[in-house]
Design a protein around this motif. Sequence first.
Motif, mmCIF file in Angstrom:
data_model
loop_
_atom_site.group_PDB
_atom_site.id
_atom_site.type_symbol
_atom_site.label_atom_id
_atom_site.label_comp_id
_atom_site.label_asym_id
_atom_site.label_seq_id
_atom_site.Cartn_x
_atom_site.Cartn_y
_atom_site.Cartn_z
ATOM 1 N N HIS A 49 0.829 -1.196 0.000
ATOM 2 C CA HIS A 49 0.000 0.000 0.000
ATOM 3 C C HIS A 49 0.871 1.256 0.000
ATOM 4 O O HIS A 49 1.715 1.396 -0.859
ATOM 5 C CB HIS A 49 -0.963 -0.044 1.182
ATOM 6 N N ALA A 50 0.676 2.134 0.959
ATOM 7 C CA ALA A 50 1.466 3.370 1.021
ATOM 8 C C ALA A 50 1.386 3.965 2.418
ATOM 9 O O ALA A 50 0.402 3.764 3.138
ATOM 10 C CB ALA A 50 0.948 4.379 0.000
ATOM 11 N N TRP A 51 2.425 4.703 2.781
ATOM 12 C CA TRP A 51 2.453 5.432 4.054
ATOM 13 C C TRP A 51 3.273 6.685 3.811
ATOM 14 O O TRP A 51 4.426 6.607 3.361
ATOM 15 C CB TRP A 51 3.099 4.574 5.128
ATOM 16 N N LEU A 52 2.691 7.823 4.080
ATOM 17 C CA LEU A 52 3.349 9.106 3.871
ATOM 18 C C LEU A 52 3.439 9.867 5.182
ATOM 19 O O LEU A 52 2.586 9.709 6.060
ATOM 20 C CB LEU A 52 2.558 9.952 2.862
ATOM 21 N N THR A 58 10.575 23.825 8.933
ATOM 22 C CA THR A 58 11.370 24.629 9.861
ATOM 23 C C THR A 58 12.168 23.758 10.831
ATOM 24 O O THR A 58 13.364 23.961 11.020
ATOM 25 C CB THR A 58 10.466 25.585 10.664
ATOM 26 N N THR A 59 11.495 22.761 11.416
ATOM 27 C CA THR A 59 12.134 21.948 12.457
ATOM 28 C C THR A 59 12.668 20.611 11.946
ATOM 29 O O THR A 59 13.494 19.990 12.605
ATOM 30 C CB THR A 59 11.140 21.644 13.590
ATOM 31 N N GLY A 60 12.144 20.155 10.808
ATOM 32 C CA GLY A 60 12.521 18.834 10.300
ATOM 33 C C GLY A 60 11.813 17.697 11.016
ATOM 34 O O GLY A 60 12.120 16.527 10.779
ATOM 35 N N LEU A 61 10.830 18.025 11.859
ATOM 36 C CA LEU A 61 10.111 17.007 12.623
ATOM 37 C C LEU A 61 8.848 16.566 11.898
ATOM 38 O O LEU A 61 8.188 17.360 11.224
ATOM 39 C CB LEU A 61 9.749 17.541 14.007
ATOM 40 N N ILE A 62 8.496 15.299 12.063
ATOM 41 C CA ILE A 62 7.262 14.773 11.490
ATOM 42 C C ILE A 62 6.089 15.340 12.274
ATOM 43 O O ILE A 62 6.061 15.285 13.502
ATOM 44 C CB ILE A 62 7.269 13.233 11.526
ATOM 45 N N ASN A 63 5.122 15.917 11.547
ATOM 46 C CA ASN A 63 3.971 16.515 12.209
ATOM 47 C C ASN A 63 2.644 15.865 11.807
ATOM 48 O O ASN A 63 1.583 16.269 12.264
ATOM 49 C CB ASN A 63 3.924 18.023 11.971
ATOM 50 N N GLY A 64 2.708 14.842 10.969
ATOM 51 C CA GLY A 64 1.508 14.124 10.589
ATOM 52 C C GLY A 64 1.844 12.959 9.679
ATOM 53 O O GLY A 64 2.957 12.877 9.153
ATOM 54 N N TYR A 65 0.880 12.067 9.513
ATOM 55 C CA TYR A 65 1.082 10.930 8.623
ATOM 56 C C TYR A 65 -0.261 10.403 8.138
ATOM 57 O O TYR A 65 -1.298 10.633 8.753
ATOM 58 C CB TYR A 65 1.883 9.817 9.303
ATOM 59 N N ALA A 66 -0.211 9.729 7.010
ATOM 60 C CA ALA A 66 -1.391 9.076 6.443
ATOM 61 C C ALA A 66 -0.929 7.781 5.809
ATOM 62 O O ALA A 66 0.171 7.710 5.249
ATOM 63 C CB ALA A 66 -2.056 9.966 5.397
ATOM 64 N N TYR A 67 -1.760 6.759 5.914
ATOM 65 C CA TYR A 67 -1.397 5.494 5.284
ATOM 66 C C TYR A 67 -2.621 4.761 4.775
ATOM 67 O O TYR A 67 -3.750 5.060 5.143
ATOM 68 C CB TYR A 67 -0.593 4.605 6.228
ATOM 69 N N THR A 84 -6.172 6.191 6.691
ATOM 70 C CA THR A 84 -6.310 7.000 7.897
ATOM 71 C C THR A 84 -5.267 8.101 7.868
ATOM 72 O O THR A 84 -4.253 7.996 7.172
ATOM 73 C CB THR A 84 -6.175 6.132 9.167
ATOM 74 N N VAL A 85 -5.519 9.135 8.645
ATOM 75 C CA VAL A 85 -4.586 10.254 8.757
ATOM 76 C C VAL A 85 -4.556 10.726 10.205
ATOM 77 O O VAL A 85 -5.587 10.729 10.884
ATOM 78 C CB VAL A 85 -4.981 11.418 7.803
ATOM 79 N N TYR A 86 -3.363 11.074 10.673
ATOM 80 C CA TYR A 86 -3.184 11.639 12.012
ATOM 81 C C TYR A 86 -2.254 12.838 11.913
ATOM 82 O O TYR A 86 -1.233 12.775 11.230
ATOM 83 C CB TYR A 86 -2.565 10.614 12.980
#
Length: 164
Positions: A49-52, A58-67, A84-86
């Motif tokens: 499937h997929a996961w993004l 600015t910070t280089g930090l992950i702030n969300g995801y969807a898969y 889903t997305v968070y």
Amino acid sequence: MIRTVRIEDAEAICAIYNPYVMETTVTFEAVPVSVEEMAKRIEVRLARHAWLVSVDETTGLINGYAYAGIWRERQAYRFTAEVTVYVAPNFQGNGIGKALYKALIEVMKAKGYNALVAGIALPNEKSVGVHEAVGFEKVAHFQNVGFKFDKWLDIGFWELQLNR
């Protein structure tokens, strides 16, 4: 910036997801997910499937995801995926969820999927808004099918046809 997830993102994803597990009814999981378990989930979903992830520039930090993942096991469902997305709470309302979903939808179209399905614990106006903003339509509502924090919860299902 949106990119494909990496196994080493598992810790950052747990940091976003586990507060939802412990403090909300957004997810029906009740036990925090370990980094090792999240890494396995990433690996499984990337295989077919997929996961993004969304990375704050600015910070280089992950702030969300969807898969996307398996909707149902039977062969006939192979062109349908559950999504889903968070988004990290302090980044909500900035269009990250929509951007992740738009990118995920394009990836899933390119992979030959026909339909995407999303389950939303109700009530959840923010999630409904994000899904409907990218084209999902409500197709089902199940009452009292989840039980968390000593209360019964409804779930709705939204669908997006990719080949219309």
